[in-house]
Design a protein around this motif. Structure first.
Motif, PDB file in Angstrom:
ATOM      1  N   LEU A 213      27.619  22.950  16.812  1.00 38.02           N
ATOM      2  CA  LEU A 213      29.028  23.061  16.447  1.00 38.02           C
ATOM      3  C   LEU A 213      29.763  23.945  17.451  1.00 38.02           C
ATOM      4  O   LEU A 213      29.289  25.013  17.818  1.00 38.02           O
ATOM      5  CB  LEU A 213      29.162  23.676  15.055  1.00 38.02           C
ATOM      6  CG  LEU A 213      30.596  24.000  14.604  1.00 38.02           C
ATOM      7  CD1 LEU A 213      31.358  22.720  14.294  1.00 38.02           C
ATOM      8  CD2 LEU A 213      30.575  24.920  13.389  1.00 38.02           C
ATOM      9  N   THR A 214      30.911  23.496  17.909  1.00 35.34           N
ATOM     10  CA  THR A 214      31.762  24.295  18.779  1.00 35.34           C
ATOM     11  C   THR A 214      33.146  24.400  18.173  1.00 35.34           C
ATOM     12  O   THR A 214      33.747  23.390  17.796  1.00 35.34           O
ATOM     13  CB  THR A 214      31.860  23.682  20.191  1.00 35.34           C
ATOM     14  OG1 THR A 214      30.566  23.702  20.802  1.00 35.34           O
ATOM     15  CG2 THR A 214      32.833  24.463  21.056  1.00 35.34           C
ATOM     16  N   VAL A 215      33.633  25.612  18.033  1.00 36.70           N
ATOM     17  CA  VAL A 215      34.962  25.868  17.485  1.00 36.70           C
ATOM     18  C   VAL A 215      35.753  26.631  18.534  1.00 36.70           C
ATOM     19  O   VAL A 215      35.316  27.684  19.001  1.00 36.70           O
ATOM     20  CB  VAL A 215      34.881  26.693  16.187  1.00 36.70           C
ATOM     21  CG1 VAL A 215      36.278  27.035  15.681  1.00 36.70           C
ATOM     22  CG2 VAL A 215      34.113  25.925  15.114  1.00 36.70           C
ATOM     23  N   SER A 219      44.272  28.662  22.574  1.00 38.60           N
ATOM     24  CA  SER A 219      44.449  27.536  23.500  1.00 38.60           C
ATOM     25  C   SER A 219      43.656  27.720  24.779  1.00 38.60           C
ATOM     26  O   SER A 219      43.501  26.778  25.565  1.00 38.60           O
ATOM     27  CB  SER A 219      45.934  27.379  23.829  1.00 38.60           C
ATOM     28  OG  SER A 219      46.463  28.549  24.404  1.00 38.60           O
ATOM     29  N   SER A 220      43.119  28.935  24.994  1.00 40.13           N
ATOM     30  CA  SER A 220      42.284  29.140  26.175  1.00 40.13           C
ATOM     31  C   SER A 220      40.872  28.615  25.964  1.00 40.13           C
ATOM     32  O   SER A 220      40.028  28.711  26.851  1.00 40.13           O
ATOM     33  CB  SER A 220      42.232  30.627  26.533  1.00 40.13           C
ATOM     34  OG  SER A 220      41.747  31.381  25.436  1.00 40.13           O
ATOM     35  N   ALA A 221      40.605  28.087  24.771  1.00 40.02           N
ATOM     36  CA  ALA A 221      39.346  27.403  24.484  1.00 40.02           C
ATOM     37  C   ALA A 221      38.126  28.276  24.709  1.00 40.02           C
ATOM     38  O   ALA A 221      37.169  27.903  25.360  1.00 40.02           O
ATOM     39  CB  ALA A 221      39.228  26.111  25.304  1.00 40.02           C
ATOM     40  N   ILE A 222      38.173  29.483  24.154  1.00 41.43           N
ATOM     41  CA  ILE A 222      36.946  30.274  24.078  1.00 41.43           C
ATOM     42  C   ILE A 222      36.042  29.574  23.076  1.00 41.43           C
ATOM     43  O   ILE A 222      36.424  29.364  21.927  1.00 41.43           O
ATOM     44  CB  ILE A 222      37.245  31.704  23.621  1.00 41.43           C
ATOM     45  CG1 ILE A 222      38.025  32.444  24.704  1.00 41.43           C
ATOM     46  CG2 ILE A 222      35.969  32.460  23.300  1.00 41.43           C
ATOM     47  CD1 ILE A 222      38.495  33.798  24.270  1.00 41.43           C
ATOM     48  N   GLU A 223      34.876  29.180  23.487  1.00 37.63           N
ATOM     49  CA  GLU A 223      34.003  28.413  22.620  1.00 37.63           C
ATOM     50  C   GLU A 223      33.050  29.325  21.851  1.00 37.63           C
ATOM     51  O   GLU A 223      32.419  30.203  22.417  1.00 37.63           O
ATOM     52  CB  GLU A 223      33.204  27.397  23.438  1.00 37.63           C
ATOM     53  CG  GLU A 223      34.081  26.318  24.052  1.00 37.63           C
ATOM     54  CD  GLU A 223      33.289  25.259  24.776  1.00 37.63           C
ATOM     55  OE1 GLU A 223      33.856  24.197  25.049  1.00 37.63           O
ATOM     56  OE2 GLU A 223      32.096  25.488  25.069  1.00 37.63           O
ATOM     57  N   VAL A 224      32.995  29.104  20.550  1.00 31.13           N
ATOM     58  CA  VAL A 224      32.016  29.772  19.705  1.00 31.13           C
ATOM     59  C   VAL A 224      30.967  28.716  19.390  1.00 31.13           C
ATOM     60  O   VAL A 224      31.131  27.906  18.481  1.00 31.13           O
ATOM     61  CB  VAL A 224      32.671  30.308  18.416  1.00 31.13           C
ATOM     62  CG1 VAL A 224      31.654  31.020  17.545  1.00 31.13           C
ATOM     63  CG2 VAL A 224      33.812  31.253  18.753  1.00 31.13           C
ATOM     64  N   ILE A 241      29.239  32.927  22.675  1.00 31.35           N
ATOM     65  CA  ILE A 241      30.688  33.023  22.811  1.00 31.35           C
ATOM     66  C   ILE A 241      31.053  33.114  24.287  1.00 31.35           C
ATOM     67  O   ILE A 241      30.567  33.995  24.999  1.00 31.35           O
ATOM     68  CB  ILE A 241      31.234  34.246  22.059  1.00 31.35           C
ATOM     69  CG1 ILE A 241      30.983  34.101  20.556  1.00 31.35           C
ATOM     70  CG2 ILE A 241      32.727  34.407  22.322  1.00 31.35           C
ATOM     71  CD1 ILE A 241      31.558  35.223  19.734  1.00 31.35           C
ATOM     72  N   ASP A 242      31.883  32.177  24.717  1.00 31.37           N
ATOM     73  CA  ASP A 242      32.447  32.205  26.064  1.00 31.37           C
ATOM     74  C   ASP A 242      31.373  32.149  27.152  1.00 31.37           C
ATOM     75  O   ASP A 242      31.598  32.586  28.278  1.00 31.37           O
ATOM     76  CB  ASP A 242      33.297  33.476  26.230  1.00 31.37           C
ATOM     77  CG  ASP A 242      34.353  33.330  27.299  1.00 31.37           C
ATOM     78  OD1 ASP A 242      34.723  32.187  27.613  1.00 31.37           O
ATOM     79  OD2 ASP A 242      34.792  34.362  27.831  1.00 31.37           O
TER      80      ASP A 242
END
Length: 375
Positions: A213-215, A219-224, A241-242
């Motif tokens: 899962l990626t959340v 808007s800078s789309a830091i991915e968790v 994270i990131d």
């Protein structure tokens, strides 16, 4: 002499800043032995308050005059009494406002580092319980991971940062402390995520936290990004994270590894624990910064008060990651389990939504040290 009321926040700065402190703990000996305020440069004497009812003259030689002195009890009443007696004897002392109850509840937010495009990552250090929570912030949005039950700390922090809490995660169904994640989601409208394999008995709705899962945060789309990592529980899930930070929940700590027995399944889950630590995690970049959900001892704190270390360093230094023989690993884990956390079964039921104790009952459930690790 005046008696000073020290707040838990002030004592926390003593710990984090590595300052000298002398603590006179007037709780019963068993309570002191089980759990106390730990500090790098703290000295202690434990004298139950009932031994001081006739006066403090006999203990004056044990009380230093060249450093700050703090009197501590469970809820503050006894410490105020003893501090007043010491003051009347000419000593300058303070007491811990709210006692060990307030120490257990206090959270110190500390910035861990920067994320992409101006984002930030904060660690909330609960020194009195060894709990670690996180908030990732990016462009007006926030995600919270492993929040403890003091939800106003997180909502107020988000308000001060002018960000909206959009996502709340628990890496697993906690057994040593009451989660604040579901409540934060309710009051903010955020989505609450929980691993389905840990949620079979929960009585509320949740979003499934599953491998891959990626959340995006902001808007800078830091991915968790979620990484299935069972062993502490069957549903335990880590986060990257990131591409920079690895949040390990209660699977991997700085100085130890997670215990697999809090659902009574140590023999079943120890294999999952080894698979996570010795296979899944070994595929990850060693430059990832490990951020666990707990710490055990003060030596795990960095100079700035954070609990964080490079994954590659843990592969080299953490004993739990360096037991090559599988049977030896199984023995190390199952033979070295500390006592169960206080009221852990009840805490699990609270986190499932099955029972709803009042605030005082929740405080009592959580009293005591963190016990999520293999010794």
């Amino acid at each position: 002499m005046t008696v000073t009321a020290w707040t838990a926040a002030q004592v926390a700065r003593k710990v984090i800043d590595n300052k000298e402190f002398f603590i006179l703990d007037v709780r019963n000996a068993d309570a002191f032995e089980e759990w106390k305020i730990d500090g790098h440069n703290f000295d202690y004497v434990n004298i139950p308050y009932f031994e001081l009812l006739d006066g403090v003259e006999e203990i004056l030689p044990q009380i230093p005059t060249d450093k700050d002195v703090l009197v501590v009890c469970a809820k503050e009443g006894s410490s105020i009494m003893v501090a007043d007696m010491l003051s009347e004897a000419g000593r300058e002392v303070g007491y811990l406002a709210g006692g060990m109850k307030s120490w257990s509840m206090y959270l110190e937010p500390i910035k861990v580092g920067d994320l992409a495009n101006g984002g930030e990552l904060y660690q909330f250090v609960r020194l009195g319980k060894g709990c670690l929570s996180y908030m990732a912030i990016s462009e007006g949005e926030a995600a919270i991971i492993d929040a403890v039950r003091f939800t106003e700390v997180f909502t107020k922090f988000a308000e001060d940062k002018d960000v909206q809490i959009k996502h709340v995660f628990d890496t697993h169904l906690h057994a040593d402390h009451i989660s604040g994640g579901r409540h934060i989601a309710e009051v903010t409208g955020a989505t609450y995520y929980l691993p389905p394999k840990d949620a079979e008995e929960v009585v509320f709705d949740y979003a499934p936290l599953e491998d891959g899962l990626t959340v995006n945060i902001g808007s800078s789309a830091i991915e968790v990004g979620a990484l299935y990592s069972p062993g502490h529980t069957i549903g335990s899930t880590s986060f990257v994270i990131d591409g920079k930070y690895l949040l390990t929940g209660d699977i991997l700590f700085i100085d130890s590894i997670g215990r697999p027995d809090l659902a009574g399944l140590a023999e079943d889950w120890v294999g999952d624990l080894r698979e996570t630590l010795y296979a899944r995690y070994r595929t990850l970049a060693e430059d990832l910064i490990v951020l666990p959900a707990h710490f055990m001892i003060m030596d795990e704190l960095n100079a700035d008060g954070t609990v964080a270390k490079r994954l590659g360093d843990l592969f080299a230094e953490n004993h739990g990651l360096n037991v090559e023989d599988e049977e030896a690993f199984r023995s190390m884990v199952t033979d070295n389990l500390p006592p169960q956390p206080n009221a852990y079964q009840e805490i699990r039921h609270v986190n499932m939504g099955k029972i709803t104790p009042d605030n005082d009952e929740q405080t009592e459930m959580e009293i005591g040290p963190n016990r999520c690790a293999v010794r």
